[in-house]
Design a protein around this motif. Structure first.
Motif, short mmCIF file in Angstrom:
data_model
loop_
_atom_site.label_atom_id
_atom_site.label_comp_id
_atom_site.label_asym_id
_atom_site.label_seq_id
_atom_site.Cartn_x
_atom_site.Cartn_y
_atom_site.Cartn_z
N THR A 114 0.83 -1.21 0.00
CA THR A 114 0.00 0.00 0.00
C THR A 114 0.87 1.25 0.00
O THR A 114 0.62 2.21 -0.74
CB THR A 114 -0.93 0.02 1.23
N SER A 115 1.89 1.23 0.84
CA SER A 115 2.79 2.37 0.93
C SER A 115 3.51 2.62 -0.39
O SER A 115 3.59 3.76 -0.86
CB SER A 115 3.80 2.13 2.06
N PHE A 116 4.04 1.55 -0.99
CA PHE A 116 4.74 1.70 -2.26
C PHE A 116 3.81 2.21 -3.35
O PHE A 116 4.19 3.06 -4.17
CB PHE A 116 5.37 0.37 -2.67
N ALA A 117 2.58 1.70 -3.37
CA ALA A 117 1.65 2.08 -4.43
C ALA A 117 1.16 3.52 -4.29
O ALA A 117 0.90 4.19 -5.29
CB ALA A 117 0.45 1.12 -4.43
N THR A 118 1.03 4.00 -3.05
CA THR A 118 0.45 5.33 -2.84
C THR A 118 1.47 6.42 -2.55
O THR A 118 1.22 7.59 -2.85
CB THR A 118 -0.56 5.28 -1.68
N LEU A 119 2.61 6.04 -1.98
CA LEU A 119 3.57 7.06 -1.53
C LEU A 119 4.82 7.18 -2.39
O LEU A 119 5.57 8.15 -2.24
CB LEU A 119 3.99 6.77 -0.08
N ALA A 120 5.07 6.21 -3.27
CA ALA A 120 6.31 6.24 -4.06
C ALA A 120 6.44 7.54 -4.84
O ALA A 120 7.49 8.20 -4.82
CB ALA A 120 6.38 5.03 -5.00
N GLY A 121 5.37 7.93 -5.53
CA GLY A 121 5.42 9.15 -6.33
C GLY A 121 5.57 10.39 -5.47
O GLY A 121 6.31 11.32 -5.82
N ILE A 122 4.86 10.42 -4.34
CA ILE A 122 4.91 11.59 -3.45
C ILE A 122 6.30 11.77 -2.87
O ILE A 122 6.87 12.88 -2.88
CB ILE A 122 3.87 11.44 -2.32
N ILE A 123 6.87 10.68 -2.36
CA ILE A 123 8.19 10.77 -1.73
C ILE A 123 9.26 11.10 -2.77
O ILE A 123 10.17 11.89 -2.51
CB ILE A 123 8.51 9.47 -0.98
N LYS A 124 9.13 10.51 -3.96
CA LYS A 124 10.09 10.83 -5.02
C LYS A 124 10.00 12.32 -5.38
O LYS A 124 11.03 12.98 -5.59
CB LYS A 124 9.83 9.98 -6.26
#
Length: 336
Positions: A114-124
């Motif tokens: 869930t974290s990878f799917a939702t936060l990867a773009g935001i954190i990048k």
């Protein structure tokens, strides 16, 4: 995380001075509320693993689920066939499920995914556009983690001090390695995944940073963003292979040399401060994409931004302290 939080740990004072952890029982019966907590901790682990320099293992350790995670993963192996054959059929499958603590692993994995799917773009995006802010937050998080874990080692010996120092130096050395710029093939991505997962499970050594060192980070992040299943499955297969082999070593160390291993892991975390230092510039003294050289706050091109950076550090420290308190309370109520 306290000594009493170890799986099956005894709460007597003798557990503080010994260096071994009792054998763990994987037959947990978690409530829906506890499983939701595991899922949330998985989200936190996934968010940490996205950042090159922060380890999901650090979050697992501070949240009080690290040993349960190691014990569950290390139970996966050929011996499960024997467990299945004892009962056979559906009962055998259920016995295998309980043996590997699969409900716990599934909830944790769902949180990470869930974290990878939702936060990867935001954190990048934050790493690219607001690096000072996100590094300040994680710097405070890591400092608080080190303080909490150091307080758990009640008796320091020369050997434990040496292990802490070794972990610190090793993490600094790894963080200082030059980055590789390669066009990763699928076999290379498999290898990179296997190496990265070993780092990812070690608190203080970031699996995403290892991918960065190996020149595979951007390829993996892009694959997650675009749902390139070929690349994703290749990396996951490499990670699964590395994980199953490496966790057996960690389980052996934790069961026999708990405090010594904790000192080593805390050293790894302390060494990662070099990587998460907020004030970074590039080789030309600017703030370009290659800003990886640490400088003093007053040497930062746009100023130290003391109020913002210190506030974010404090926020990171408060959140990780709250996570640690949550882990201690949940383990006290229903020991993992």
């Amino acid at each position: 995380m306290t000594t009493s939080q170890r799986p099956g740990a005894n709460t007597s004072s003798s557990s503080v001075t010994t260096d071994t952890a009792p054998a763990s029982d994987l037959s947990h019966k978690d409530s829906s509320k506890q499983l939701l907590g595991v899922y949330i901790k998985g989200i936190a682990m996934g968010a940490a693993d996205i950042v090159p320099g922060v380890s999901g293992g650090t979050i697992a350790l501070i949240a009080g689920i690290y040993e349960r995670l190691i014990n569950a993963i290390s139970s996966i192996g050929p011996s499960l066939w024997g467990v299945f054959r004892q009962e056979g059929g559906i009962k055998g499958l259920l016995a295998v499920w309980r043996q590997v603590d699969a409900t716990f692993l599934l909830c944790l994995l769902l949180g990470i995914v869930t974290s990878f799917a939702t936060l990867a773009g935001i954190i990048k995006g934050l790493l690219d556009n607001e690096p000072l802010l996100i590094w300040s937050f994680f710097f405070g998080l890591v400092v608080a983690t080190i303080v909490i874990l150091l307080s758990e080692i009640k008796r320091w010996t020369i050997a434990r001090v040496g292990l802490f120092a070794f972990g610190l130096v090793a993490a600094v050395a790894i963080s200082s390695l030059p980055l590789l710029n390669t066009a990763p093939s699928l076999p290379y991505l498999f290898f990179a995944g296997a190496i990265a997962i070993c780092a990812m499970i070690l608190p203080g050594i970031s699996g995403s940073f290892i991918l960065l060192l190996l020149g595979a980070y951007n390829a993996v992040l892009e694959a997650v963003d675009t749902m390139n299943l070929t690349v994703i499955f290749t990396v996951v297969a490499g990670m699964a292979t590395g994980l199953l082999l490496f966790t057996r070593v960690l389980k052996w160390l934790l069961s026999r040399y708990y405090h010594a291993t904790l000192a080593l892991l805390t050293g790894f975390i302390a060494g990662s401060l070099v990587k998460v230092w907020p004030w970074k510039i590039d080789a030309l003294g600017g703030l370009g994409a290659e800003a990886v050289n640490n400088v003093a706050p007053w040497q930062y091109p746009t100023g130290a931004h003391w109020f913002t950076t210190l506030s974010l550090m404090l926020l990171g420290a408060v959140l990780v302290s709250a996570l640690s308190l949550w882990g201690r309370r949940s383990n006290h109520i229903d020991p993992l």
